[in-house]
Design a protein around this motif. Structure first.
Motif, PDB file in Angstrom:
ATOM      1  N   HIS A  78       0.839  -1.185   0.000  1.00  0.00           N
ATOM      2  CA  HIS A  78       0.000   0.000   0.000  1.00  0.00           C
ATOM      3  C   HIS A  78       0.881   1.244   0.000  1.00  0.00           C
ATOM      4  O   HIS A  78       2.028   1.211   0.419  1.00  0.00           O
ATOM      5  CB  HIS A  78      -0.916   0.015   1.237  1.00  0.00           C
ATOM      6  CG  HIS A  78      -1.865  -1.138   1.296  1.00  0.00           C
ATOM      7  ND1 HIS A  78      -1.498  -2.387   1.724  1.00  0.00           N
ATOM      8  CD2 HIS A  78      -3.194  -1.219   0.982  1.00  0.00           C
ATOM      9  CE1 HIS A  78      -2.539  -3.197   1.669  1.00  0.00           C
ATOM     10  NE2 HIS A  78      -3.569  -2.516   1.233  1.00  0.00           N
ATOM     11  N   GLY A  79       0.290   2.345  -0.434  1.00  0.00           N
ATOM     12  CA  GLY A  79       1.010   3.607  -0.445  1.00  0.00           C
ATOM     13  C   GLY A  79       1.872   3.776  -1.678  1.00  0.00           C
ATOM     14  O   GLY A  79       2.240   2.802  -2.347  1.00  0.00           O
ATOM     15  N   ASP A  80       2.204   5.033  -1.971  1.00  0.00           N
ATOM     16  CA  ASP A  80       2.979   5.339  -3.175  1.00  0.00           C
ATOM     17  C   ASP A  80       4.368   5.875  -2.866  1.00  0.00           C
ATOM     18  O   ASP A  80       5.039   6.406  -3.744  1.00  0.00           O
ATOM     19  CB  ASP A  80       2.219   6.344  -4.046  1.00  0.00           C
ATOM     20  CG  ASP A  80       1.986   7.678  -3.343  1.00  0.00           C
ATOM     21  OD1 ASP A  80       2.277   7.783  -2.129  1.00  0.00           O
ATOM     22  OD2 ASP A  80       1.500   8.623  -4.001  1.00  0.00           O
ATOM     23  N   GLN A  81       4.794   5.734  -1.613  1.00  0.00           N
ATOM     24  CA  GLN A  81       6.122   6.203  -1.218  1.00  0.00           C
ATOM     25  C   GLN A  81       6.961   5.033  -0.698  1.00  0.00           C
ATOM     26  O   GLN A  81       6.430   4.127  -0.051  1.00  0.00           O
ATOM     27  CB  GLN A  81       6.013   7.265  -0.128  1.00  0.00           C
ATOM     28  CG  GLN A  81       5.299   8.529  -0.574  1.00  0.00           C
ATOM     29  CD  GLN A  81       6.063   9.264  -1.653  1.00  0.00           C
ATOM     30  OE1 GLN A  81       7.218   9.617  -1.475  1.00  0.00           O
ATOM     31  NE2 GLN A  81       5.422   9.497  -2.787  1.00  0.00           N
ATOM     32  N   PRO A  82       8.270   5.028  -0.969  1.00  0.00           N
ATOM     33  CA  PRO A  82       9.126   3.975  -0.429  1.00  0.00           C
ATOM     34  C   PRO A  82       9.079   3.976   1.100  1.00  0.00           C
ATOM     35  O   PRO A  82       9.087   5.033   1.736  1.00  0.00           O
ATOM     36  CB  PRO A  82      10.525   4.360  -0.936  1.00  0.00           C
ATOM     37  CG  PRO A  82      10.281   5.257  -2.099  1.00  0.00           C
ATOM     38  CD  PRO A  82       9.023   6.001  -1.792  1.00  0.00           C
ATOM     39  N   ARG A  83       9.025   2.812   1.697  1.00  0.00           N
ATOM     40  CA  ARG A  83       9.017   2.701   3.154  1.00  0.00           C
ATOM     41  C   ARG A  83       9.459   1.301   3.543  1.00  0.00           C
ATOM     42  O   ARG A  83       9.425   0.368   2.725  1.00  0.00           O
ATOM     43  CB  ARG A  83       7.628   2.986   3.731  1.00  0.00           C
ATOM     44  CG  ARG A  83       6.552   2.032   3.271  1.00  0.00           C
ATOM     45  CD  ARG A  83       5.157   2.507   3.674  1.00  0.00           C
ATOM     46  NE  ARG A  83       4.117   1.616   3.177  1.00  0.00           N
ATOM     47  CZ  ARG A  83       3.562   0.631   3.883  1.00  0.00           C
ATOM     48  NH1 ARG A  83       3.944   0.420   5.135  1.00  0.00           N
ATOM     49  NH2 ARG A  83       2.643  -0.133   3.354  1.00  0.00           N
ATOM     50  N   GLU A  84       9.857   1.165   4.782  1.00  0.00           N
ATOM     51  CA  GLU A  84      10.268  -0.140   5.290  1.00  0.00           C
ATOM     52  C   GLU A  84       9.041  -1.029   5.441  1.00  0.00           C
ATOM     53  O   GLU A  84       8.059  -0.645   6.087  1.00  0.00           O
ATOM     54  CB  GLU A  84      10.973   0.016   6.639  1.00  0.00           C
ATOM     55  CG  GLU A  84      11.473  -1.287   7.216  1.00  0.00           C
ATOM     56  CD  GLU A  84      12.080  -1.118   8.599  1.00  0.00           C
ATOM     57  OE1 GLU A  84      12.469  -2.140   9.191  1.00  0.00           O
ATOM     58  OE2 GLU A  84      12.155   0.029   9.079  1.00  0.00           O
ATOM     59  N   THR A  85       9.072  -2.218   4.848  1.00  0.00           N
ATOM     60  CA  THR A  85       7.931  -3.133   4.948  1.00  0.00           C
ATOM     61  C   THR A  85       8.211  -4.334   5.841  1.00  0.00           C
ATOM     62  O   THR A  85       7.283  -5.012   6.260  1.00  0.00           O
ATOM     63  CB  THR A  85       7.526  -3.631   3.557  1.00  0.00           C
ATOM     64  OG1 THR A  85       8.661  -4.252   2.925  1.00  0.00           O
ATOM     65  CG2 THR A  85       7.034  -2.482   2.693  1.00  0.00           C
ATOM     66  N   GLY A  86       9.479  -4.617   6.146  1.00  0.00           N
ATOM     67  CA  GLY A  86       9.804  -5.718   7.037  1.00  0.00           C
ATOM     68  C   GLY A  86       9.700  -7.068   6.352  1.00  0.00           C
ATOM     69  O   GLY A  86       9.389  -7.194   5.167  1.00  0.00           O
ATOM     70  N   THR A  87       9.948  -8.113   7.130  1.00  0.00           N
ATOM     71  CA  THR A  87       9.856  -9.493   6.654  1.00  0.00           C
ATOM     72  C   THR A  87       8.434  -9.995   6.824  1.00  0.00           C
ATOM     73  O   THR A  87       7.861  -9.855   7.907  1.00  0.00           O
ATOM     74  CB  THR A  87      10.808 -10.397   7.452  1.00  0.00           C
ATOM     75  OG1 THR A  87      12.142  -9.888   7.333  1.00  0.00           O
ATOM     76  CG2 THR A  87      10.752 -11.828   6.950  1.00  0.00           C
ATOM     77  N   PRO A  88       7.829 -10.581   5.790  1.00  0.00           N
ATOM     78  CA  PRO A  88       6.452 -11.068   5.934  1.00  0.00           C
ATOM     79  C   PRO A  88       6.319 -12.056   7.083  1.00  0.00           C
ATOM     80  O   PRO A  88       7.240 -12.827   7.380  1.00  0.00           O
ATOM     81  CB  PRO A  88       6.166 -11.741   4.590  1.00  0.00           C
ATOM     82  CG  PRO A  88       7.076 -11.060   3.626  1.00  0.00           C
ATOM     83  CD  PRO A  88       8.321 -10.745   4.402  1.00  0.00           C
ATOM     84  N   VAL A  89       5.171 -12.024   7.724  1.00  0.00           N
ATOM     85  CA  VAL A  89       4.895 -12.989   8.783  1.00  0.00           C
ATOM     86  C   VAL A  89       4.577 -14.339   8.163  1.00  0.00           C
ATOM     87  O   VAL A  89       4.151 -14.437   7.008  1.00  0.00           O
ATOM     88  CB  VAL A  89       3.735 -12.520   9.687  1.00  0.00           C
ATOM     89  CG1 VAL A  89       4.115 -11.252  10.429  1.00  0.00           C
ATOM     90  CG2 VAL A  89       2.447 -12.312   8.883  1.00  0.00           C
ATOM     91  N   SER A  90       4.784 -15.391   8.940  1.00  0.00           N
ATOM     92  CA  SER A  90       4.483 -16.740   8.463  1.00  0.00           C
ATOM     93  C   SER A  90       3.006 -17.070   8.585  1.00  0.00           C
ATOM     94  O   SER A  90       2.504 -17.973   7.892  1.00  0.00           O
ATOM     95  CB  SER A  90       5.308 -17.767   9.245  1.00  0.00           C
ATOM     96  OG  SER A  90       5.070 -17.640  10.639  1.00  0.00           O
ATOM     97  N   ALA A  91       2.299 -16.363   9.455  1.00  0.00           N
ATOM     98  CA  ALA A  91       0.871 -16.606   9.647  1.00  0.00           C
ATOM     99  C   ALA A  91       0.260 -15.395  10.331  1.00  0.00           C
ATOM    100  O   ALA A  91       0.949 -14.617  11.004  1.00  0.00           O
ATOM    101  CB  ALA A  91       0.637 -17.861  10.498  1.00  0.00           C
ATOM    102  N   ALA A  92      -1.039 -15.253  10.143  1.00  0.00           N
ATOM    103  CA  ALA A  92      -1.775 -14.172  10.801  1.00  0.00           C
ATOM    104  C   ALA A  92      -3.099 -14.725  11.293  1.00  0.00           C
ATOM    105  O   ALA A  92      -3.789 -15.461  10.568  1.00  0.00           O
ATOM    106  CB  ALA A  92      -2.018 -13.003   9.852  1.00  0.00           C
ATOM    107  N   THR A  93      -3.454 -14.379  12.513  1.00  0.00           N
ATOM    108  CA  THR A  93      -4.698 -14.834  13.115  1.00  0.00           C
ATOM    109  C   THR A  93      -5.450 -13.648  13.691  1.00  0.00           C
ATOM    110  O   THR A  93      -4.856 -12.806  14.370  1.00  0.00           O
ATOM    111  CB  THR A  93      -4.433 -15.859  14.239  1.00  0.00           C
ATOM    112  OG1 THR A  93      -3.773 -17.002  13.694  1.00  0.00           O
ATOM    113  CG2 THR A  93      -5.738 -16.304  14.897  1.00  0.00           C
TER     114      THR A  93
END
Length: 295
Positions: free
Chosen positions: A148-163
């Protein structure tokens, strides 16, 4: 907290309503044609919505709604945005009567979004009432499905799961569960009356997980203040990072009226009132002074 602020907020006067349908008792999904806002908005940010022709000269009639999700065309370009709202007063009742082709004023994105994904572990979202609305966009981003968003930003490492741990008074108030599950977000439900899921408070679901030894990468919560305070306490007891998205009443959405202040602990250890619409709505749970009432 994110460093995303309201300095790039846009106003879309007379945005076209594309969809406005009831998805649970008294709960509606509103889709508006606001491509510029859709292009900029981040999970955790919100927009103000006001219906032209119904006291539209009064800025206090705008209503704040968290981003539910951005909709895209076949090429992946953001074209519209969805919010989900509960009818609780005259403003939202009037909004619920809008039909496709009607117009509404929309301004945003406002506030600060959630931070980067805390992966590679699991993210646990805790929602009470209408507090589930920020977690579809956030879950999809943290799972690496969307950005999301149109500016560069830190997104981090994807999570393995979300609850999502989701608590409501009764089953007919559950909204967006199928959307969450289609996005790969597991959903566990608690209802006050036992009509769906587990009977009791949603915080009981979180407590059971943490006491069993689970260690989420992060807990994120949105809902009524007593629920948020309980989530913050549990996260602190189990040494789990936790953010909260506050739902304080907002009149203007850009910091002018000071109607949405919350007691936030500063670096010197003392609480001070901060505007949720500008400096929030997302805060680290341990920075909120839960002993003092918010507005």
């Amino acid at each position: 907290m994110s460093d995303v602020c309201t300095s790039r907020a846009l106003t879309t006067p007379g945005a076209t309503v594309l969809e406005n349908r009831e998805i649970a008792r008294g709960t509606f999904l509103l889709r508006v044609d606001a491509p510029e806002i859709a292009r900029r908005i981040l999970p955790g940010q919100f927009v103000m919505v006001r219906g032209p022709g119904e006291g539209s000269d009064d800025p206090l009639l705008g209503r704040p709604f968290a981003l539910y999700e951005v909709r895209r065309d076949a090429s992946g370009e953001p074209v519209s945005l969805d919010v989900v709202y509960l009818v609780i007063g005259r403003g939202t009742a009037a909004l619920s009567r809008r039909r496709p082709g009607d117009r509404v004023d929309v301004w945003g994105p406002l506030g600060n979004g959630f931070g980067p994904s805390p992966g590679p572990g699991e993210a646990v979202f805790v929602a009470g009432g209408i507090g589930q609305t920020p977690f579809l966009a956030l879950g999809r981003e943290w799972l690496g499905q969307a950005s999301h968003g149109d500016q560069p930003r830190e997104t981090g490492t994807p999570v393995s799961a979300a609850t999502l741990l989701y608590g409501v008074r009764s089953a007919d108030l559950l909204a967006g569960v199928d959307d969450m599950r289609r996005a790969g977000i597991a959903v566990e439900i608690a209802t006050d009356d036992g009509s769906a899921g587990r009977p009791g408070f949603v915080t009981n679901l979180l407590e059971e997980r943490l006491r069993s030894g689970e260690k989420p990468a992060k807990v994120v919560a949105c809902g009524p203040p007593p629920m948020l305070a309980a989530v913050a306490r549990l996260a602190r007891e189990h040494d789990v990072p936790c953010d909260v998205s506050l739902e304080n009443h907002m009149a203007c959405g850009f910091g002018a009226c000071f109607s949405c202040v919350a007691p936030i602990v500063q670096d010197d250890g003392r609480p001070d009132l901060r505007r949720v619409c500008v400096e929030g709505p997302v805060f680290p749970a341990d920075r909120v002074d839960w002993s003092k009432p918010s507005h």
